[in-house]
Design an enzyme around this catalytic site. Structure first.
Site, PDB file in Angstrom:
ATOM      1  N   GLU A  91      -0.630   5.544   3.770  1.00 37.38           N
ATOM      2  CA  GLU A  91      -1.580   4.439   3.531  1.00 37.38           C
ATOM      3  C   GLU A  91      -0.788   3.152   3.721  1.00 37.38           C
ATOM      4  O   GLU A  91       0.047   2.810   2.888  1.00 37.38           O
ATOM      5  CB  GLU A  91      -2.136   4.504   2.095  1.00 37.38           C
ATOM      6  CG  GLU A  91      -2.720   5.848   1.680  1.00 37.38           C
ATOM      7  CD  GLU A  91      -4.053   6.160   2.342  1.00 37.38           C
ATOM      8  OE1 GLU A  91      -4.736   5.217   2.778  1.00 37.38           O
ATOM      9  OE2 GLU A  91      -4.389   7.350   2.426  1.00 37.38           O
TER      10      GLU A  91
ATOM     11  N   CYS B  46      -3.488  -5.004   0.665  1.00 40.49           N
ATOM     12  CA  CYS B  46      -3.378  -4.466   2.027  1.00 40.49           C
ATOM     13  C   CYS B  46      -4.655  -4.649   2.838  1.00 40.49           C
ATOM     14  O   CYS B  46      -4.615  -4.880   4.032  1.00 40.49           O
ATOM     15  CB  CYS B  46      -3.011  -2.990   1.970  1.00 40.49           C
ATOM     16  SG  CYS B  46      -4.104  -2.051   0.896  1.00 40.49           S
TER      17      CYS B  46
ATOM     18  N   GLU C  90       1.078  -9.072   9.325  1.00 38.52           N
ATOM     19  CA  GLU C  90       0.675  -9.040   7.914  1.00 38.52           C
ATOM     20  C   GLU C  90       1.591  -9.985   7.125  1.00 38.52           C
ATOM     21  O   GLU C  90       2.807  -9.823   7.118  1.00 38.52           O
ATOM     22  CB  GLU C  90       0.813  -7.604   7.376  1.00 38.52           C
ATOM     23  CG  GLU C  90       0.237  -7.452   5.988  1.00 38.52           C
ATOM     24  CD  GLU C  90       0.383  -6.023   5.436  1.00 38.52           C
ATOM     25  OE1 GLU C  90       1.418  -5.384   5.675  1.00 38.52           O
ATOM     26  OE2 GLU C  90      -0.554  -5.580   4.745  1.00 38.52           O
TER      27      GLU C  90
END
Ligand code: NAD
Length: 495
Positions: A265, A299, A398
């Site tokens: 993940e 996230c 990110e």
């Protein structure tokens, strides 16, 4: 600063028991090299406690303890309802200790107290959800095949490894280990080195309420030490990693080498696609709430806001005013709307993306930058808004902070193409009153999850996971997750 919340005596006592040992096979364990690390309150910069740094030999012992518990304790073979009674006892104990664990989590992760308490409740609800679901899993299925008596049977796998990040330490712990435990597996948990405290507290609580020794092991230390040793361990039967794509690749390689199934993940760079028919102030507020929630260290955040050109300027103005109004402060200060980022490295990362983004031509709609919180030496940044072409580094990578990147689009096809032009595939949202368009666009976005007129939705029962650079190996939070924690075996006899 308004009144900060006073620490509970139980929290003081837990922190004062530093250096905190790991829990392996039900015993407190110091690292065999005798080393410790410090866990820091990111809001004040103060050391909260020291914790043990485990070596690869210690990790080997922990996997050994989980294997022993799987084969020798009653856990794996226990009737599901008896195991369920123990897991419900654990859920009840965590709920009873919510004020304590909530404070520990808030302090360690820099999380606004109410949000940390919400994460603890989320752990409790998730554990109850999977525990109850496991009661209804069919273990033996007869197969209608000609000439044979045949059936399949579901077994727990054995010892499962879990490596967690620092952004939602306790909530993700619940999402990860609940299905594994409910199915009868044993677990070795490696929390992030920035936020080990709530997992260590849980291990002690589990021992206290009678979870058999070795079923829940918590091993602390560095990623390259304890984390790498765990992911490489051939004794594991399953692995679950939540964290960055860079480390996810390493974990995936190590597990691939051992042929251990791994759930990864990973990160995200989600889009919010905002059409011209939205309520502009309401939508702006919801997106501002999403990007400032846990200081943008989420996230699945929407970090690219794609806005129809006919409302772009109005929308940007609304967002700017609302971002400006966010009150940055210590996580235990009840007046704070947004706390610190987790450490100095993360603060520098956010600031460097603001700089690089502007160097590559982004407009600073709201410049952001370091935030000064009087009386605190923590790691604070202001929310920021950049705008411009999506070629920009700040629109592609990110950042993991309270920074959104705005751009405009002309029509639906362009919006979908823009949203999909990323290496990531975790979560996006579509904002419009036209529900047919919403469904069409939501289904066209290449990611594990699409949301409509909201961002960050996690109802239990809806699978949550990522594709592309955002993850592989199955998601979390649904029946599929529970079934992942059983291996299926066939049995056949000729008639
Ligand atoms: P990270 O990858 O740096 O660390 C995650 C964990 O991996 C930590 O426990 C760390 O100690 C461990 N680790 C580090 N090096 C290792 C190695 N060589 N081998 C094994 N383990 C190692 O991630 P982070 O900075 O803690 O968390 C932020 C990242 O997590 C972001 O990319 C974020 O998007 C992602 N994340 C994803 C989800 C999701 O559900 N998809 C949820 C939360 C966070």
């Amino acid at each position: 600063m308004s009144s900060p919340v006073a620490l509970l005596p139980e929290v003081e006592k837990f922190l004062a028991s530093s250096p905190l040992k790991s829990v392996v096979g039900g015993k407190d364990v110091a690292g065999s090299a005798g080393e410790t690390m410090e866990s820091i309150d990111p809001g004040s910069g103060r050391v909260l406690a020291e914790f043990a740094v485990l070596t690869s030999e210690d990790i080997d012992r922990a996997v050994g303890a989980a294997t022993h518990a799987f084969t020798k304790s009653a856990w794996a073979k226990m009737p599901t309802n008896e195991r369920g009674a123990l897991l419900h006892r654990l859920a009840d104990a965590v709920e009873k200790h919510k004020p304590i664990i909530g404070q520990i989590e808030a302090l360690d992760a820099g999380k606004i107290l109410a949000q940390a308490q919400g994460d603890v409740q989320n752990f409790v609800d998730t554990l109850r959800y999977f525990t109850d679901m496991a009661q209804h899993v069919q273990h033996r299925t007869t197969l209608a095949v000609s000439g044979h008596d045949a059936w399949t049977v579901r077994h727990a796998w054995g010892p499962c490894g879990f490596i967690f990040p620092w952004n939602f330490p306790f909530l993700l712990l619940g999402w990860g280990i609940s299905p594994a435990l409910a199915a009868g597996n044993t677990v070795v948990i490696k929390p992030a080195e920035d936020t080990p405290l709530s997992a260590l507290y849980l291990a002690r609580l589990a021992r206290e309420i009678g979870i058999p020794d070795g079923v829940i092991n918590v091993v602390t230390g560095t990623g390259s030490g304890a984390g790498a040793a765990l992911s490489k361990h051939p004794g594991l039967r399953r692995m679950s990693f939540t964290g960055s794509p860079e480390v996810g690749r390493l974990v995936g390689q190590a597990c691939g080498h051992n042929l251990v199934p791994a759930k990864l993940e990973l990160g995200g760079k989600g889009a919010a696609v905002v059409f011209e028919d939205v309520d502009i102030p309401g939508t702006a507020q919801k997106l501002v709430n999403a990007i400032t929630f846990h200081t943008g260290q989420v996230c699945c955040d929407a970090t690219r806001w794609l806005v129809h050109k006919s409302i772009y300027r109005d929308f940007v103005d609304e967002c700017k005013a609302r971002m400006r109004a966010v009150h940055v402060g210590h996580q235990l200060d009840q007046a704070s709307g947004m706390g610190p980022v987790v450490n100095a490295k993360q603060r520098d990362r956010v600031l460097s993306y603001l700089k690089k983004g502007q160097e590559q031509g982004a407009e600073a709609v709201l410049a952001g930058g370091p935030a000064d919180v009087p009386g605190q030496k923590g790691f604070y940044v202001k929310p920021a808004l950049l705008a411009g072409s999506l070629d920009n580094v700040a629109a592609r990578e990110e950042i993991f902070g309270p920074v959104a990147f705005l751009t405009s689009f002309g029509d639906e096809d362009e919006a979908v193409a823009m949203a999909n032009d990323t290496e990531y595939g975790l979560a996006n949202s579509v904002w419009t009153q036209d529900l047919a368009r919403a469904a069409r666009v939501a289904e066209s976005l290449v990611a594990g999850n699409s949301w409509i007129n909201a961002h960050n939705l996690f109802p239990r029962g809806v699978p949550y996971g990522g594709v592309k650079k955002s993850g592989m190996g199955g998601g979390v939070l649904s029946i599929e997750t529970l079934l992942d924690y059983y291996r299926t075996q066939s049995v056949v006899r000729p008639l």
